[in-house]
Design an enzyme around this catalytic site. Structure first.
Site, PDB file in Angstrom:
ATOM      1  N   ASP A 263      43.403  41.354  38.365  1.00 21.51           N
ATOM      2  CA  ASP A 263      44.514  40.099  37.956  1.00 21.51           C
ATOM      3  C   ASP A 263      44.132  38.983  38.575  1.00 21.51           C
ATOM      4  O   ASP A 263      43.886  38.981  39.792  1.00 21.51           O
ATOM      5  CB  ASP A 263      45.983  40.576  38.358  1.00 21.51           C
ATOM      6  CG  ASP A 263      46.879  39.559  37.986  1.00 21.51           C
ATOM      7  OD1 ASP A 263      47.213  39.438  36.965  1.00 21.51           O
ATOM      8  OD2 ASP A 263      47.567  39.143  39.059  1.00 21.51           O
TER       9      ASP A 263
ATOM     10  N   GLU B 142      40.452  38.836  35.201  1.00 20.69           N
ATOM     11  CA  GLU B 142      41.232  37.913  34.477  1.00 20.69           C
ATOM     12  C   GLU B 142      40.965  36.597  35.363  1.00 20.69           C
ATOM     13  O   GLU B 142      41.119  36.379  36.512  1.00 20.69           O
ATOM     14  CB  GLU B 142      42.703  38.292  34.597  1.00 20.69           C
ATOM     15  CG  GLU B 142      43.546  37.131  33.928  1.00 20.69           C
ATOM     16  CD  GLU B 142      44.992  36.907  34.527  1.00 20.69           C
ATOM     17  OE1 GLU B 142      45.817  36.348  33.700  1.00 20.69           O
ATOM     18  OE2 GLU B 142      45.353  37.609  35.247  1.00 20.69           O
TER      19      GLU B 142
END
Length: 581
Positions: free
Chosen positions: A244, A281
């Site tokens: 993330d 990400e």
């Protein structure tokens, strides 16, 4: 059983295990570590007290039966009898499917989700990408405010349920990827600062102080994160991890944390003799992240490519607010650029950021599968005020065009759960904070955020209302009826085409050739002998494909192949995949 904990600033550390308390000793070989032995078995409850403070969960807890604030529990991973023989499934050639356990089924558990995995096997995807599973307050939430980076959220079923899920996925030939959050931890149940300098105010992130990757004590913090990642891959037989928001991992050291992590994962893959991968990400548009370490990069195996999503979304919807502004100036040109060059912002000016952004991809060094492409994600749906999916914004034909572009593009495709049948349910932002003050702060913040964009307070769903989560659960009766069944069949056909046509998984990004007509609202591209034509306008489009004969492989609406003049007539809001002879 040996217990240990890192607490470098403590003067005294005690262990409480199954009601018995004993003092731990400093480890003479590892500065800052405390260790000791105690009788324990699978399920034993334990915790640590620092300098006679309260008994707290283990920072490396494998299980939190009573939630983030409760005692930890011992997990003996050797007790699980794995059923499936699994040699692994690599990312190249794959199709990802992002899944949130808490809303994939009304039950919201790993076991219930495992019961629906045959649907994904029939769909043809290759990997299930689970949103975060670490413990968080309450029962329901997105999972990005988790703590205890080794543990599985107990309301989802805990560690054994995850193993059953992975076993079932592997039996069906599906790889499993887990979304992990290293850039911050949730505010509730986060006791790491009591134990050591896990965070630093040297840097700041949108969530406050940064995880300590480069300040004093950062060696152990980095090891904490790396060891957690390896534990998921090793103990649960996962195939990959999604990282993330790596742009929030602020690290000024010569060896970046991502390079350290990718090295460790590659070493584990060699030890286990099966492929493992990392997907980042990142909004940096920095090709060094996905460039192999041997070529001077950080060695992460792939990254999400929001530029493709933004270009596609603006082309389909006409939205131009916020970060869509740059793409909305000429959406088809932006889409053409991402299809052939990966990034849209590759050093160009970004009005949203007020500065130049990104760096060009070297298409000779970076394989196309290292970028993931998608028309929808949990972020791009759930961060809208009402969590409306793409199918709620555009016609069925345009939604089918989005599927065509996503599943025939050069990138590794990713779907968001329910997308494959144009789910009529929204996917909204929901929480279940047990702290009333935090719950109210989240509620007010959400409404304030969207009030700035003109939304009325009463029109923004209350994250704490259980009905918000319930609305977001998939309706599994939809795939059996129209218009959803037609959409599902289209996705299956496209995924089967991708699997059966080598040109559609060719890793050469430079081989993609794109033509488009802004006035006619059409775009066409070539990948080897495959031709893809998409008409986003309401009227039929005449699209030149060249002189070579071509046969239709799939079409959303009935289409004849191009005539001798090489012109393909595509109905309005429709798409076609062809193979040239």
């Amino acid at each position: 059983m040996q217990f240990e904990v890192w607490a470098p600033q403590a003067g005294r550390v005690t262990l409480e295990c199954d009601g018995a308390t004993r003092a731990l000793e400093r480890d003479p070989q590892r500065p800052g570590w405390w260790c000791g032995e105690s009788e324990a078995r699978d399920g034993s409850r334990y915790g640590f007290a620092v300098d006679d403070g309260p008994v707290l969960p283990d920072p490396r807890s494998r299980r939190q039966p009573d939630g983030p604030d409760g005692l930890s529990a011992v997990v003996d991973h050797g007790r699980h009898a794995w059923r499936a023989e699994w040699a692994g499934r690599p990312l190249p050639g794959g199709v990802l499917y992002e899944l949130h356990v808490g809303t994939y089924t009304p039950e919201g558990t790993l076991d219930a989700a495992a019961g629906r995995l045959e649907h994904l096997a029939r769909l043809g995807v290759t990997h299930v990408e689970l949103m975060p599973l670490c413990p968080f307050p309450g029962r329901h939430g997105w999972g990005y405010e988790g703590v205890s980076l080794w543990a599985v959220h107990e309301p989802y079923g805990g560690p054994e349920a995850l193993k059953r899920f992975v076993d079932r996925a592997h039996e069906l030939g599906l790889g499993v990827v887990l979304d992990v959050v290293h850039n911050h931890l949730g505010p509730s149940g986060n006791y790491l600062p009591v134990f050591g300098p896990y965070f630093t105010d040297t840097h700041h992130t949108p969530w406050g102080v940064a995880v300590n990757l480069d300040a004093p004590g950062s060696d152990e913090v980095r090891a904490y994160l790396v060891d957690s990642a390896l534990a998921w891959l090793r103990d649960y037989r996962l195939d990959g991890l999604r990282l993330d928001a790596v742009h929030a991992l602020v690290d000024t050291r010569a060896c970046h944390f991502l390079e350290q992590l990718s090295t460790a994962v590659d070493d584990l893959a060699a030890d286990l003799d099966r492929p493992l991968f990392l997907i980042a990400e990142s909004d940096l548009n920095d090709p060094r992240i996905i460039t192999p370490r041997a070529e001077g990069g950080l060695g992460v195996h792939a990254q999400w490519n929001d530029d493709f999503h933004h270009a596609l979304h603006t082309a389909l919807t006409g939205e131009a607010q916020g970060y869509y502004a740059d793409f909305a100036r000429d959406p088809l040109a932006a889409l053409a650029k991402t299809l052939s060059r990966g990034y849209f912002h590759d050093g160009t000016y970004s009005s949203f950021r007020g500065r130049g952004h990104g760096r060009p991809l070297d298409r000779g060094r970076v394989a196309a599968h290292r970028l993931t492409g998608y028309s929808q994600t949990h972020d791009q749906i759930g961060n809208r005020a009402q969590g409306d999916r793409l199918a709620a914004l555009v016609s069925p034909g345009l939604a089918a065009c989005a599927a065509t572009l996503t599943l025939t593009a050069p990138f590794t495709p990713m779907l968001f759960m329910g997308e494959e049948w144009a789910a009529g349910t929204p996917w909204q932002f929901f929480t279940d904070h047990t702290d009333p003050e935090l719950a109210e702060a989240v509620r007010r913040g959400r409404r304030r955020e969207f009030a700035a964009h003109g939304w009325k307070e009463e029109d923004v769903p209350d994250p704490q209302d259980p009905a918000t989560r319930e609305r977001s659960c998939l309706d599994w009766s939809e795939p059996e009826r129209e218009p959803h069944a037609r959409v599902l069949d289209w996705y299956r056909r496209l995924i089967a085409l991708r699997a059966g046509q080598p040109d559609l998984t060719d890793p050469d990004l430079a081989d993609t050739r794109v033509a488009h007509d802004p006035g006619g609202r059409w775009l066409a591209f070539r990948r080897g002998d495959i031709r893809v034509a998409v008409n986003l306008g309401p009227e039929p489009a005449l699209i030149p494909l060249g002189s070579r004969p071509a046969r239709v492989l799939a079409a959303w609406e009935p289409v004849e192949g191009p005539g001798t003049d090489g012109i393909l007539r595509v109905p309005g809001e429709s798409s076609v995949v062809l193979e040239q002879e």
